[in-house]
Enzyme design. Structure first.
Site, PDB file in Angstrom:
ATOM      1  N   HIS A  33     -15.442  -3.852  12.865  1.00 26.80           N
ATOM      2  CA  HIS A  33     -15.359  -2.360  12.701  1.00 26.80           C
ATOM      3  C   HIS A  33     -15.650  -1.573  13.778  1.00 26.80           C
ATOM      4  O   HIS A  33     -16.428  -2.102  14.731  1.00 26.80           O
ATOM      5  CB  HIS A  33     -16.256  -2.095  11.704  1.00 26.80           C
ATOM      6  CG  HIS A  33     -16.171  -0.772  11.007  1.00 26.80           C
ATOM      7  ND1 HIS A  33     -16.501   0.332  11.566  1.00 26.80           N
ATOM      8  CD2 HIS A  33     -15.680  -0.362   9.807  1.00 26.80           C
ATOM      9  CE1 HIS A  33     -16.210   1.544  10.933  1.00 26.80           C
ATOM     10  NE2 HIS A  33     -15.705   1.242   9.781  1.00 26.80           N
ATOM     11  N   TYR A  37      -6.983   6.985  -1.145  1.00 25.66           N
ATOM     12  CA  TYR A  37      -7.348   8.090  -1.549  1.00 25.66           C
ATOM     13  C   TYR A  37      -8.159   8.758  -0.398  1.00 25.66           C
ATOM     14  O   TYR A  37      -8.978   8.477   0.579  1.00 25.66           O
ATOM     15  CB  TYR A  37      -8.781   7.578  -2.323  1.00 25.66           C
ATOM     16  CG  TYR A  37      -9.701   8.543  -2.820  1.00 25.66           C
ATOM     17  CD1 TYR A  37      -9.592   8.850  -4.267  1.00 25.66           C
ATOM     18  CD2 TYR A  37     -10.804   8.904  -2.331  1.00 25.66           C
ATOM     19  CE1 TYR A  37     -10.660   9.708  -4.886  1.00 25.66           C
ATOM     20  CE2 TYR A  37     -11.582   9.695  -2.896  1.00 25.66           C
ATOM     21  CZ  TYR A  37     -11.769  10.397  -4.140  1.00 25.66           C
ATOM     22  OH  TYR A  37     -12.650  10.966  -4.816  1.00 25.66           O
ATOM     23  N   HIS A  46      -7.784   3.199  -4.018  1.00 29.56           N
ATOM     24  CA  HIS A  46      -8.737   3.356  -2.965  1.00 29.56           C
ATOM     25  C   HIS A  46      -9.878   4.307  -3.357  1.00 29.56           C
ATOM     26  O   HIS A  46      -9.518   5.507  -4.230  1.00 29.56           O
ATOM     27  CB  HIS A  46      -8.087   3.935  -1.758  1.00 29.56           C
ATOM     28  CG  HIS A  46      -7.257   2.848  -0.946  1.00 29.56           C
ATOM     29  ND1 HIS A  46      -7.244   2.846   0.404  1.00 29.56           N
ATOM     30  CD2 HIS A  46      -6.580   1.840  -1.428  1.00 29.56           C
ATOM     31  CE1 HIS A  46      -6.197   1.750   0.415  1.00 29.56           C
ATOM     32  NE2 HIS A  46      -6.009   1.221  -0.571  1.00 29.56           N
ATOM     33  N   GLU A  96       0.839  -1.119  -0.168  1.00 30.84           N
ATOM     34  CA  GLU A  96       0.114  -0.071  -0.046  1.00 30.84           C
ATOM     35  C   GLU A  96       0.815   1.155  -0.012  1.00 30.84           C
ATOM     36  O   GLU A  96       1.984   1.374   0.651  1.00 30.84           O
ATOM     37  CB  GLU A  96      -1.049  -0.118   1.203  1.00 30.84           C
ATOM     38  CG  GLU A  96      -1.855   1.267   1.308  1.00 30.84           C
ATOM     39  CD  GLU A  96      -2.578   1.436   2.588  1.00 30.84           C
ATOM     40  OE1 GLU A  96      -3.657   0.871   2.381  1.00 30.84           O
ATOM     41  OE2 GLU A  96      -2.107   2.097   3.444  1.00 30.84           O
ATOM     42  N   TYR A 100     -12.655  -6.366   8.714  1.00 30.62           N
ATOM     43  CA  TYR A 100     -12.202  -5.732   9.855  1.00 30.62           C
ATOM     44  C   TYR A 100     -12.173  -7.248  10.809  1.00 30.62           C
ATOM     45  O   TYR A 100     -13.164  -7.375  11.384  1.00 30.62           O
ATOM     46  CB  TYR A 100     -12.972  -4.744  10.640  1.00 30.62           C
ATOM     47  CG  TYR A 100     -12.917  -3.732   9.860  1.00 30.62           C
ATOM     48  CD1 TYR A 100     -12.037  -2.683  10.159  1.00 30.62           C
ATOM     49  CD2 TYR A 100     -13.845  -3.366   8.585  1.00 30.62           C
ATOM     50  CE1 TYR A 100     -12.218  -1.347   9.257  1.00 30.62           C
ATOM     51  CE2 TYR A 100     -13.787  -2.182   7.865  1.00 30.62           C
ATOM     52  CZ  TYR A 100     -12.856  -1.281   8.270  1.00 30.62           C
ATOM     53  OH  TYR A 100     -12.824  -0.174   7.329  1.00 30.62           O
ATOM     54  N   LYS A 116     -21.858  -6.600   1.406  1.00 32.24           N
ATOM     55  CA  LYS A 116     -20.912  -5.928   0.619  1.00 32.24           C
ATOM     56  C   LYS A 116     -20.506  -6.835  -0.481  1.00 32.24           C
ATOM     57  O   LYS A 116     -20.302  -6.483  -1.602  1.00 32.24           O
ATOM     58  CB  LYS A 116     -19.486  -5.440   1.271  1.00 32.24           C
ATOM     59  CG  LYS A 116     -19.881  -4.066   2.194  1.00 32.24           C
ATOM     60  CD  LYS A 116     -18.605  -3.458   2.582  1.00 32.24           C
ATOM     61  CE  LYS A 116     -17.931  -3.988   3.587  1.00 32.24           C
ATOM     62  NZ  LYS A 116     -16.701  -3.696   4.164  1.00 32.24           N
ATOM     63  N   GLY A 142     -15.531   5.601   3.915  1.00 36.05           N
ATOM     64  CA  GLY A 142     -14.766   7.021   4.345  1.00 36.05           C
ATOM     65  C   GLY A 142     -15.191   7.776   5.650  1.00 36.05           C
ATOM     66  O   GLY A 142     -16.071   7.183   6.391  1.00 36.05           O
ATOM     67  N   ASP A 143     -14.553   8.765   6.086  1.00 34.89           N
ATOM     68  CA  ASP A 143     -14.890   9.364   7.441  1.00 34.89           C
ATOM     69  C   ASP A 143     -15.931  10.607   7.383  1.00 34.89           C
ATOM     70  O   ASP A 143     -16.089  10.974   8.408  1.00 34.89           O
ATOM     71  CB  ASP A 143     -13.489   9.880   7.956  1.00 34.89           C
ATOM     72  CG  ASP A 143     -12.453   8.715   8.188  1.00 34.89           C
ATOM     73  OD1 ASP A 143     -12.905   7.394   8.326  1.00 34.89           O
ATOM     74  OD2 ASP A 143     -11.169   8.903   7.870  1.00 34.89           O
TER      75      ASP A 143
END
Length: 293
Positions: free
Chosen positions: A150, A49, A77, A17, A146, A166, A108-109
């Site tokens: 998560h 990203y 990403h 990465e 995760y 997903k 995303g956040d």
């Protein structure tokens, strides 16, 4: 969907990465390190990203350079929360034009509307998976997993069911958040298998390169670290600073990667932190021991 297809065909692989430096004056040094790692022949490299599109242009430019100039297959990403269909269409189209045909779909956040589109239909990574799968059928899609759950999930059961959704909407493989106890990874794979999920689950490995970077990353991602491992890192730092921490981190990562591969992991995705020396040392040592050949 070159990356997705290659993951399914590969017997044992490694990947890296990278994150695009925000300051373009640092790009030559970054690209020099990336070229060194490209010489190790990774199956692919992922490029991060920024949430809300903050590093959209940098990410696209780095993806293009790594693909065209270094011949690395790229997993780009893509965050989606609060994004518009037009922004996603534009970014994915630009990627395809640059020869990049795989994305890692992420929530995303941000919050919906944070990019200025208060009518956004994207609230979770599953929304992005469904949209891209329906509109860009030739694009491969990976999703984040995760092993420890998560941070926002109310339970591990809920998290696994959400992850199953997903994949059901068109994702090709899973790439996990970093972890340090490999038993957590294999338990995660077993739990997904019990739900009928047989698509590849790629473990994400973070080589510990300094005490400060470990503390920063753990605070950002929320992953847990065994107490004895953290104590070992602290003792190494007290004894010889970050040079000793790097040696300690190398030994732990080498054993972790070898153990994962020995027990059936399809490959490993290494969070490089844009550094080359540790990754070169790890892959060279593991190849000498018969891995990745």
């Amino acid at each position: 969907m070159q990356v997705a297809q290659n993951i399914n065909k590969a017997e044992q692989f490694f990947s890296f990465e990278f994150f695009p430096p925000k300051d373009k004056s640092t790009w030559p040094k970054f690209l020099e390190r990336a070229e060194r790692l490209a010489g190790l022949n990774p199956l692919f490299a992922s490029v991060t990203y920024g949430a809300g599109g903050t590093s959209h242009d940098n990410s696209l430019d780095i993806c293009s350079l790594l693909k065209k100039d270094m011949g690395i297959d790229i997993l780009a990403h893509l965050t989606c929360v609060g994004a518009s269909e037009n922004s996603i269409d534009g970014f994915v189209s630009d990627l395809v034009e640059a020869g990049v045909t795989d994305i890692l779909a992420l929530g995303g956040d941000g919050v919906a509307g944070s990019t200025g589109d208060d009518q956004s239909r994207f609230f979770h990574a599953s929304d992005l998976v469904e949209y891209v799968n329906g509109k860009f059928s030739d694009v491969g899609i990976g999703v984040a997993g995760y092993p420890g759950g998560h941070p926002d999930s109310p339970s591990l059961v809920w998290d696994l069911e959400f992850h199953h959704a997903k994949l059901a909407k068109g994702a090709d493989f899973t790439m996990t958040q970093l972890f340090f106890d490999s038993r957590v990874y294999f338990d995660y794979v077993d739990r997904l298998g019990a739900l009928g999920i047989e698509r590849p689950v790629i473990p994400g490995v973070l080589p510990i390169q300094s005490l400060s970077s470990l503390r920063r990353i753990m605070s950002l991602c929320g992953a847990s670290i065994p107490g004895d491992l953290y104590c070992g890192v602290e003792k190494a730092f007290e004894k010889g600073g970050d040079e000793a921490v790097m040696d300690f981190g190398f030994e732990f990562a080498r054993k972790q990667i070898a153990g994962l591969l020995d027990k059936g992991a399809p490959g490993v995705h290494i969070y490089s932190l844009n550094r080359a020396a540790m990754c070169e040392r790890l892959i060279t040592d593991l190849k000498r021991d018969g891995y990745f050949n």
